[in-house]
Write an enzyme that holds these catalytic residues in place. Structure first.
Site, mmCIF file in Angstrom:
data_model
loop_
_atom_site.group_PDB
_atom_site.id
_atom_site.type_symbol
_atom_site.label_atom_id
_atom_site.label_comp_id
_atom_site.label_asym_id
_atom_site.label_seq_id
_atom_site.Cartn_x
_atom_site.Cartn_y
_atom_site.Cartn_z
ATOM 1 C CB CYS A 281 35.737 29.795 44.104
ATOM 2 S SG CYS A 281 36.690 29.691 45.637
ATOM 3 C CG HIS A 437 37.758 34.797 42.150
ATOM 4 N ND1 HIS A 437 36.776 33.871 42.406
ATOM 5 C CD2 HIS A 437 38.663 34.684 43.150
ATOM 6 C CE1 HIS A 437 37.082 33.209 43.518
ATOM 7 N NE2 HIS A 437 38.218 33.687 43.986
ATOM 8 C CG HIS A 475 34.172 33.617 48.005
ATOM 9 N ND1 HIS A 475 33.410 32.807 47.195
ATOM 10 C CD2 HIS A 475 35.472 33.313 47.698
ATOM 11 C CE1 HIS A 475 34.195 32.076 46.436
ATOM 12 N NE2 HIS A 475 35.449 32.368 46.720
#
Length: 635
Positions: A281, A437, A475
């Site tokens: 990520c 995040h 995401h």
């Protein structure tokens, strides 16, 4: 003197829309915009979604009816809002209510007789099963007799429990914007994003390339999962099992480095640094870090930093879903006290720092253009901010490879310390914010908030502003921190902090004592510092310290003096005019994507090489060879 990497352009696409000129950010904070900005946002989204097109200088709908810009929200507003951000997965990707499946079956004769059927001889399996008896028939057909059971698979469907994702705006199709040649969706999005970023600078790309030595330009980009649709690795791995042939393109175009290669080969014509690194990520930040380091060291003067992921496929969704990582319909119903017959609000699938049940997958492509500060001033570039450093640290020994660890404490603490050393404690305490995040998992909301809590305690920060873009766009995996950077630049420009509107309140187990996490948008005033944070699978932690345009310009004035800054202002006015022209064209859907397939090939016979330099046709400056011996003490 260390060069300062400054951001001079950014473009891309995600579920919120186009990145350039903050369109995606504006979509997120739509209800907090002034009337003119709101109208511009609806116009840009309407053309992006092909609801409205420009014909002979006039806006028309799909039926050819004239449309006034001021009427777009009234006519298409609900459709635009429904077709952006996180929503139920559309059938363009796959049918979540009837996802394709191969159902296994064992057939047994219903009486004492054998199983008998006819087929073409060429369709027989090889080798033949030993218990099959074959008798020839006419027209190249055979009769097959099986005295035992027969295992078969046949096409079927299943209800997919994961039904939402952050998809590109409904109707957006980069494939029709250029000769896409059956390329994977992620690479189509890369061409769009790179064009958007370059044109957003207001500078002619050839002029940029001729301003530096050719090897002082670099492209830094990667995907994580790779191109997993049928035109890429997804089709490659399925082909044999489906009885299809693997194409000549699927393997090569499926690689996770292809976004870098496509930008070099088909957009910029770059012959300088080409770099790809994946860090789950944190991939965008990993590549940003490499670019920042190269600019600071003088190896690169212009950096194209990018990342792309278009992985909303049944296989990827199932993979994350079986890890219990994604929000599913059962979890959403449980959170909202719904019955098994109730449809959840898919818009609120992603709930960072609230009561949540997993993250929501998204697709996106983000591209940022960076330069060293001297070159940016020389060219009159529009300076949107700067990145003094990006910190990356691993977690050490792990038990679960997907669980969080201590590495993110290091990256966040280093970033806060850097900001303090640059601008002082008061700026950190009063005018900084965090792009979290914020993956929307129960574990992440606790572990990430605890990091912020402890760093805030250490640096005496109260009410540290926190926002989480994944609440809106999902995401996107590799480009996720690119989404965060796009929101950062929007906040610096508009002073509107996006609240996490998908939550009713902050969850009780979140460490929020020193944090300011709101569920509505609000005016935050001038912000000086942003911290872009990413916590990736495997211990891939990264945090970038980003400084606002206002602070960056003050730093540049201190370094370069009044004379150079006055010269910059004159050049910058022309750049702003060019930016306005592109913004107007983009809002009208006139993108003219850059796709240089075979255009501008370098004739190797015209390369001029001597002991000191190499000159390439098409580039004004030569590449000079270094004559500095860095190891003099060893000879």
């Amino acid at each position: 003197m260390t060069a300062l990497p400054v951001i001079v352009g950014m473009g891309g696409i995600n579920a919120a829309g186009r990145t350039s000129f903050h369109q995606g950010y504006r979509r997120i904070v739509l209800d907090s915009l002034a009337a003119q900005a709101r109208q511009e946002t609806f116009l840009g989204l309407a053309t992006l979604m092909n609801l409205v097109t420009t014909v002979n200088g006039q806006l028309e709908d799909s039926q050819g009816n004239h449309v006034e810009q001021s009427d777009i929200e009234a006519r298409f507003g609900e459709q635009i809002i429904a077709g952006t951000l996180i929503r139920k997965i559309e059938k363009e990707h796959f049918d979540v209510d009837a996802t394709p499946w191969q159902q296994k079956m064992t057939l047994t004769a219903s009486d004492d007789s054998a199983i008998v059927f006819e087929t073409r001889r060429r369709d027989l399996p090889s080798p033949l099963p030993s218990n099959w008896q074959i008798d020839d028939l006419d027209n190249k057909k055979v009769k097959v007799t099986i005295a035992a059971e027969l295992d078969v698979k046949h096409d079927s469907t299943r209800d997919n429990p994961i039904k939402s994702a952050g998809q590109f705006p409904t109707g957006f199709d980069p494939a029709i914007m250029y000769n896409s040649r059956y390329q994977p969706r992620g690479l189509q999005a890369t061409i769009f994003a790179a064009t958007d970023a370059i044109k957003s600078t207001g500078l002619d790309w050839q002029h940029i390339m001729n301003s530096v030595e050719p090897d002082k330009i670099g492209t830094y980009s990667a995907s994580v999962i790779g191109q997993m649709d049928d035109k890429g690795l997804g089709g490659l791995v399925k082909a044999r099992q489906q009885g299809d042939r693997v194409s000549t393109k699927q393997l090569a175009l499926g690689l996770n480095t292809m976004s870098t290669d496509f930008i070099n080969a088909y957009v910029t014509g770059n012959v300088g640094t080409t770099f790809s690194t994946s860090g789950a990520c944190a991939t965008f930040l990993y590549n940003l870090r490499a670019a920042v380091n190269d600019i600071q060291a003088g190896r690169t003067r212009v950096a194209v930093v990018a990342s792309v992921e278009c992985a909303i496929t049944p296989e990827v969704v199932e993979g994350f879903g079986n890890m219990s990582a994604l929000a599913n319909i059962e979890g959403l119903r449980r959170l909202d006290n719904l019955t098994n017959d109730d449809e959840p609000d898919y818009r609120k699938s992603s709930r960072p720092f609230g009561e949540n049940c997993g993250f929501t997958l998204g697709e996106g492509a983000q591209v940022a253009i960076l330069m060293d500060d001297a070159l940016a001033l020389e060219l009159g570039a529009d300076i949107m901010g700067s990145v003094p450093d990006v910190f990356v640290n691993a977690d050490g020994v792990k038990k679960s490879i997907t669980s969080p660890g201590p590495g993110n404490y290091i990256t966040m603490a280093k970033s806060a310390a850097l900001a303090t050393s640059l601008l002082g404690k008061e700026a950190l305490q009063q005018r900084s914010f965090i792009l979290a995040h914020g993956s929307s998992t129960p574990q992440n909301r606790v572990t990430e908030s605890l990091i912020y809590h402890k760093v805030a305690q250490t640096f005496a920060i109260d009410n540290w502003k926190v926002t989480a873009p994944k609440a809106y766009v999902g995401h996107t995996i590799a480009p996720a921190s690119g989404d965060q950077l796009a929101i950062t630049l929007g906040v610096f420009s508009h002073n509107i902090m996006p609240g996490i509107t998908t939550i009713d309140k902050v969850a009780d187990d979140v460490y929020s004592e020193h944090l300011d996490i709101r569920n509505s948008h609000y005016d935050c005033g001038d912000m000086d510092i942003a911290f872009i944070n990413s916590k990736g699978f495997g211990g891939n932690n990264a945090t970038a310290t980003v400084l606002s345009a206002k602070v960056t310009m003050q730093m540049l004035a201190k370094r370069h003096g009044d004379a150079l800054m006055n010269s910059y202002v004159e050049k910058h006015s022309q750049v702003k005019d060019a930016q306005h022209i592109y913004q107007t064209q983009a809002d009208l859907g006139q993108y003219s994507l850059i796709y240089r397939f075979g255009d501008g090939l370098i004739d190797e016979n015209e390369i001029v090489l001597d002991e000191h330099s190499i000159t390439l046709p098409g580039f004004e400056k030569a590449i000079t060879f270094s004559t500095t011996n860095s190891y003099q003490d060893m000879f």
